[in-house]
Write a protein that holds these residues in place. Structure first.
Motif, mmCIF file in Angstrom:
data_model
loop_
_atom_site.group_PDB
_atom_site.id
_atom_site.type_symbol
_atom_site.label_atom_id
_atom_site.label_comp_id
_atom_site.label_asym_id
_atom_site.label_seq_id
_atom_site.Cartn_x
_atom_site.Cartn_y
_atom_site.Cartn_z
ATOM 1 N N ARG A 335 0.845 -1.187 0.000
ATOM 2 C CA ARG A 335 0.000 0.000 0.000
ATOM 3 C C ARG A 335 0.885 1.244 0.000
ATOM 4 N NH1 ARG A 335 -1.597 3.814 3.935
ATOM 5 N NH2 ARG A 335 -3.615 4.795 3.487
ATOM 6 N N LEU A 336 0.521 2.217 -0.837
ATOM 7 C CA LEU A 336 1.154 3.524 -0.815
ATOM 8 C C LEU A 336 0.158 4.560 -0.288
ATOM 9 C CD1 LEU A 336 3.075 3.780 -4.233
ATOM 10 C CD2 LEU A 336 3.815 2.749 -2.085
ATOM 11 N N LEU A 337 0.675 5.657 0.177
ATOM 12 C CA LEU A 337 -0.175 6.805 0.477
ATOM 13 C C LEU A 337 -0.442 7.482 -0.862
ATOM 14 C CD1 LEU A 337 -1.241 8.128 3.141
ATOM 15 C CD2 LEU A 337 0.596 9.797 2.878
ATOM 16 N N PRO A 338 -1.705 7.496 -1.344
ATOM 17 C CA PRO A 338 -1.969 8.076 -2.663
ATOM 18 C C PRO A 338 -1.487 9.528 -2.747
ATOM 19 C CG PRO A 338 -3.900 6.907 -1.837
ATOM 20 C CD PRO A 338 -2.923 6.973 -0.702
ATOM 21 N N LEU A 339 -1.001 9.929 -3.913
ATOM 22 C CA LEU A 339 -0.555 11.311 -4.090
ATOM 23 C C LEU A 339 -1.691 12.284 -3.791
ATOM 24 C CD1 LEU A 339 1.584 11.057 -7.368
ATOM 25 C CD2 LEU A 339 2.414 11.397 -5.022
ATOM 26 N N SER A 340 -2.921 11.910 -4.178
ATOM 27 C CA SER A 340 -4.061 12.799 -3.939
ATOM 28 C C SER A 340 -4.307 12.989 -2.448
ATOM 29 C CB SER A 340 -5.319 12.226 -4.607
ATOM 30 O OG SER A 340 -5.494 10.860 -4.272
ATOM 31 N N LEU A 341 -4.083 11.937 -1.640
ATOM 32 C CA LEU A 341 -4.255 12.050 -0.193
ATOM 33 C C LEU A 341 -3.088 12.791 0.446
ATOM 34 C CD1 LEU A 341 -5.599 11.477 2.490
ATOM 35 C CD2 LEU A 341 -4.736 9.119 2.381
ATOM 36 N N ALA A 342 -1.857 12.486 -0.014
ATOM 37 C CA ALA A 342 -0.680 13.183 0.525
ATOM 38 C C ALA A 342 -0.794 14.688 0.291
ATOM 39 C CB ALA A 342 0.590 12.636 -0.118
ATOM 40 N N ALA A 343 -1.258 15.082 -0.905
ATOM 41 C CA ALA A 343 -1.405 16.509 -1.214
ATOM 42 C C ALA A 343 -2.602 17.118 -0.494
ATOM 43 C CB ALA A 343 -1.553 16.697 -2.718
ATOM 44 N N HIS A 344 -3.618 16.325 -0.225
ATOM 45 C CA HIS A 344 -4.774 16.793 0.540
ATOM 46 C C HIS A 344 -4.337 17.207 1.941
ATOM 47 C CE1 HIS A 344 -8.891 16.844 2.139
ATOM 48 N NE2 HIS A 344 -8.474 16.056 3.124
ATOM 49 N N GLU A 345 -3.406 16.439 2.523
ATOM 50 C CA GLU A 345 -2.949 16.724 3.881
ATOM 51 C C GLU A 345 -1.745 17.656 3.909
ATOM 52 O OE1 GLU A 345 -2.361 12.676 5.347
ATOM 53 O OE2 GLU A 345 -4.299 12.824 6.369
ATOM 54 N N HIS A 346 -0.915 17.636 2.852
ATOM 55 C CA HIS A 346 0.311 18.445 2.838
ATOM 56 C C HIS A 346 0.478 19.101 1.460
ATOM 57 C CE1 HIS A 346 1.456 16.319 6.557
ATOM 58 N NE2 HIS A 346 1.147 15.199 5.919
ATOM 59 N N PRO A 347 -0.412 19.986 1.053
ATOM 60 C CA PRO A 347 -0.350 20.531 -0.317
ATOM 61 C C PRO A 347 0.956 21.244 -0.638
ATOM 62 C CG PRO A 347 -1.908 21.768 1.060
ATOM 63 C CD PRO A 347 -1.549 20.540 1.826
ATOM 64 N N ARG A 348 1.490 22.011 0.296
ATOM 65 C CA ARG A 348 2.700 22.786 -0.001
ATOM 66 C C ARG A 348 3.956 21.921 -0.093
ATOM 67 N NH1 ARG A 348 2.198 27.623 4.321
ATOM 68 N NH2 ARG A 348 1.552 25.852 5.581
ATOM 69 N N ALA A 349 3.898 20.716 0.475
ATOM 70 C CA ALA A 349 5.061 19.822 0.405
ATOM 71 C C ALA A 349 5.023 18.949 -0.842
ATOM 72 C CB ALA A 349 5.115 18.935 1.655
ATOM 73 N N VAL A 350 3.845 18.777 -1.460
ATOM 74 C CA VAL A 350 3.707 17.830 -2.560
ATOM 75 C C VAL A 350 3.530 18.506 -3.917
ATOM 76 C CG1 VAL A 350 2.267 15.948 -3.484
ATOM 77 C CG2 VAL A 350 2.773 16.047 -1.031
ATOM 78 N N LEU A 351 2.588 19.438 -4.032
ATOM 79 C CA LEU A 351 2.247 20.009 -5.343
ATOM 80 C C LEU A 351 3.415 20.714 -6.024
ATOM 81 C CD1 LEU A 351 -1.368 21.294 -4.603
ATOM 82 C CD2 LEU A 351 -0.721 19.409 -6.126
ATOM 83 N N PRO A 352 4.168 21.590 -5.335
ATOM 84 C CA PRO A 352 5.288 22.257 -6.019
ATOM 85 C C PRO A 352 6.332 21.278 -6.545
ATOM 86 C CG PRO A 352 4.766 23.383 -3.959
ATOM 87 C CD PRO A 352 4.001 22.107 -3.959
ATOM 88 N N VAL A 353 6.574 20.202 -5.810
ATOM 89 C CA VAL A 353 7.564 19.206 -6.259
ATOM 90 C C VAL A 353 7.085 18.518 -7.527
ATOM 91 C CG1 VAL A 353 8.722 17.038 -5.661
ATOM 92 C CG2 VAL A 353 8.451 18.827 -3.930
ATOM 93 N N LEU A 354 5.815 18.113 -7.568
ATOM 94 C CA LEU A 354 5.273 17.459 -8.759
ATOM 95 C C LEU A 354 5.312 18.397 -9.967
ATOM 96 C CD1 LEU A 354 2.158 15.624 -7.238
ATOM 97 C CD2 LEU A 354 4.340 14.606 -7.903
#
Length: 667
Positions: A335-354
């Motif tokens: 199981r992975l933490l889905p990108l959509s869930l990771a960004a839901h909880e930590h948008p500033r840590a995930v979206l800019p990197v992607l």
């Protein structure tokens, strides 16, 4: 019962569900909240508070709380759990080669002690010298201990002595094999005990979080936990024997499916974030696996529903094989933490990197991948190697891109070990992300899912072409893959139930042709003889297509999303005790099990003593498990063949089962 409300809670890998249930009115209210690994009480309170707000029921009206969970199942499927020390009494290193014990033990420590008993309960002297020497160091490097003695089910004295000494020195949880099973087969009993020890801290945290929440809210009702066979046990007993909660969630879902559909015969498939669980209802009852539940590839001695659990769910890891002329896809088992869930909880840590990775002219090998701590307490990180500790310290409570975290190839293996210990989540693409891009799920961050899929779609197959034309194209390929793999695991479970499990549903050319509806002079088809009941929050979006592929009637009941929580409150308490009578010599009868060995010289007297001991033990355990006014049923199995005209007793087994509804709070 008509004046009482029952609160059911199911803690899964992704969501925590809650229902308020009334025996006459059914489901009064239901709600979901994200499971919060770092503090399970947050997810529990989110779901329960929402239910109480909708229902507007006074807290004093809640007379029972019952909990089901997939956390233990998920941990074993994913190879997770605390580091445990195994103590083997009367066994040797060669015994580790049996029943998958060595593979399960891995790098965890094992100590061999002289001792144990014979089949009739006679003692070989116990020597604890090796234990005394190892305990001071081990106490700081493991989180629990497992103790397995030779023929301990006939005489547990050595296990008890070792357990008491370990507790005295280490103050850590200790599990004894005789507490979990009365069946013979030392290595498999040792395996079950080892797995139990690894789960102690996890289930203790879960039950403790739930108990703490209930206390803060002023809910004083008794608390139960669903066992793997669908029966209920008290929370205090579940903390001692957490291995019995493997398949708790699936068992509760099966009980819930029967209640919700009224179907006597069905194939029930429950899709969660981590696993797909498949079982069969026959004549209104779940089939039980008398050989012991198989989870994570290991056959335990835990009696449970004949549920087959596969590492396939909405949050399964997407793996792309781009070496062939066209790319192929596989989902799970991790199981992975889905990108959509990771960004839901930590948008500033995930979206800019992607976004930055997508702007780059060149693909990176770790594009779209992050790591984040699961948030479990630091003491559960005991025993980390220096390189593991160094990498763990660089990972925080916000996702960090793997391209930034990993500076060498060797560190990837180190990261995988941290994930296997349950200390770190990997974040990446999953079917849940695909569903967000296709507009069939909406609860998390769809933009992160789109960016991740666009990144992955840039990959090239063996012929140099992109593996997908667009993010939506790749999303559909992922969903199609989930449909196909789900159909395969459901077929595999059904074939195994039919006794033809030697047909490999995943690799059979004939089944492949049938599922593809391939044309040909010889036309292959396959179908189920009963409806397919789909359960889980995502069942409505996945199961119509899966049932269609299997030519089965699709049944997705109302409240399918909380079937586990419903099943948690409609079950019964059940406890079983087995007592044995053997004859080591003519005219001598040994009574073993549920207490000290008893030596008698009359068969009838020994049988009466065994019957009484079995009944009393089953009743006592049922009351400990939380039963109110349990009833006992006794089964006798006498193995006494005629040899040259004389009856010879080999073994007699007296199996008492006590059952009843759980004790509830009264005004």
């Amino acid at each position: 019962m008509s004046a009482h409300y029952l609160l059911g809670i199911d803690t899964g890998g992704t969501y925590t569900d809650a229902v308020l249930f009334h025996e006459d009115r059914g489901v009064v209210a239901k709600a979901k909240s994200l499971t919060t690994r770092h503090d399970l009480a947050i997810g529990i309170s989110g779901a329960v508070d929402a239910v109480l707000e909708v229902a507007s029921v006074p807290l004093s009206a809640i007379s029972l709380v019952s909990l089901s969970t997939t956390l233990a199942t998920n941990a074993l499927v994913e190879g997770q759990g605390g580091r445990a020390g195994l103590v083997m009494i009367g066994f040797g290193p060669e015994d580790l080669k049996r029943d998958g014990l060595a593979e399960s033990l891995g790098a965890d420590p094992v100590i061999f002690l002289p001792g144990g008993h014979s089949v009739h309960g006679n003692e070989t002297p116990l020597d604890m010298s090796a234990l005394e020497q190892a305990l001071p160091e081990l106490s700081g490097s493991v989180s629990s201990f497992a103790v397995a003695g030779y023929f301990a089910v006939r005489n547990p004295a050595h296990e008890i002595r070792v357990r008491d000494r370990i507790r005295e020195i280490s103050h850590l949880p200790v599990t004894c094999s005789h507490e979990l099973s009365s069946k013979l087969g030392g290595p498999r009993r040792a395996l079950t005990t080892l797995l139990n020890a690894r789960l102690v801290s996890m289930i203790d945290r879960l039950v403790g979080a739930c108990e703490g929440f209930l206390e803060r809210r002023g809910i004083t009702a008794p608390m139960m936990v669903v066992r793997g066979d669908g029966a209920l046990i008290s929370a205090s007993e579940a903390k001692l024997r957490p291995i019995e909660t493997i398949l708790s969630g699936p068992a509760a879902s099966l009980v819930g499916a029967r209640y919700l559909t009224g179907l006597d015969n069905a194939v029930v498939s429950d899709i969660g974030g981590t696993t797909t669980d498949v079982a069969v209802l026959d004549d209104g009852r779940p089939r039980l696996d008398t050989e012991g539940a198989v989870v994570g590839g290991y056959r335990t001695m835990v009696e449970a529903v004949a549920m087959r659990t596969y590492g396939l769910g909405g949050d399964s890891e997407l793996r792309v094989n781009d070496r062939g002329l066209s790319a192929s896809y596989t989902l799970g088992p991790r199981r992975l933490l889905p990108l959509s869930l990771a960004a839901h909880e930590h948008p500033r840590a995930v979206l800019p990197v992607l976004e930055r990775q997508l702007r780059s002219a060149h693909m990176g090998r770790h594009d779209g991948r992050f790591a984040v701590r699961t948030g479990i307490p630091d003491y559960l990180a005991a025993g980390l190697q220096p390189q593991e500790k160094a990498l763990f310290e660089r990972i925080g409570s916000e996702p960090i891109a793997l391209e930034e975290l990993l500076t060498s190839t060797l560190q990837r293996a180190t990261l995988d070990r941290l994930v296997a210990r349950g200390l770190v989540h990997l974040c990446g693409l999953t079917p849940s992300d695909a569903m967000h891009v296709l507009g069939r799920q909406h609860q998390w961050n769809a933009e992160a899912a789109r960016l991740g899929l666009e990144l992955a779609a840039r990959g090239k197959d063996g012929s140099g072409r992109p593996i997908a034309a667009s993010a939506k194209d790749l999303a559909q390929k992922i969903v199609d893959r989930l449909t196909r793999q789900s159909s395969e695991v459901i077929l595999a479970a059904c074939l195994a139930e039919d006794g033809i499990g030697d047909i490999d549903a995943m690799n059979s050319r004939e089944i492949d042709r049938a599922l593809q509806r391939a044309s040909g002079i010889a036309h292959f088809s396959i179908n189920l003889d009963r409806p397919l009941v789909g359960l889980g929050a995502s069942a409505p979006v996945y199961y119509p297509a899966i049932a269609g592929m299997l030519s089965a009637e699709s049944v997705i009941p109302h409240d399918a999303d909380v079937a586990n929580a419903i099943g948690a409150v409609v079950g019964q308490v059940r406890a079983t005790a087995t007592v044995f009578v053997t004859t080591p010599e003519e005219g001598v009868f040994i009574v073993n099990g549920a207490g000290d060995s008893l030596r008698l010289i009359d068969e009838a007297t020994s049988f009466d003593a065994a019957r009484q001991r079995a009944r009393e033990a089953a009743l006592h355990q049922a009351r400990l498990n939380g039963a109110d006014d349990p009833v006992v049923v006794l089964i006798e199995e006498i193995d006494a063949p005629e040899i040259e005209g004389n009856r010879k007793l080999v073994e007699a087994r007296f199996i008492a089962t006590a059952s009843g509804r759980p004790r509830i709070a009264t005004d």
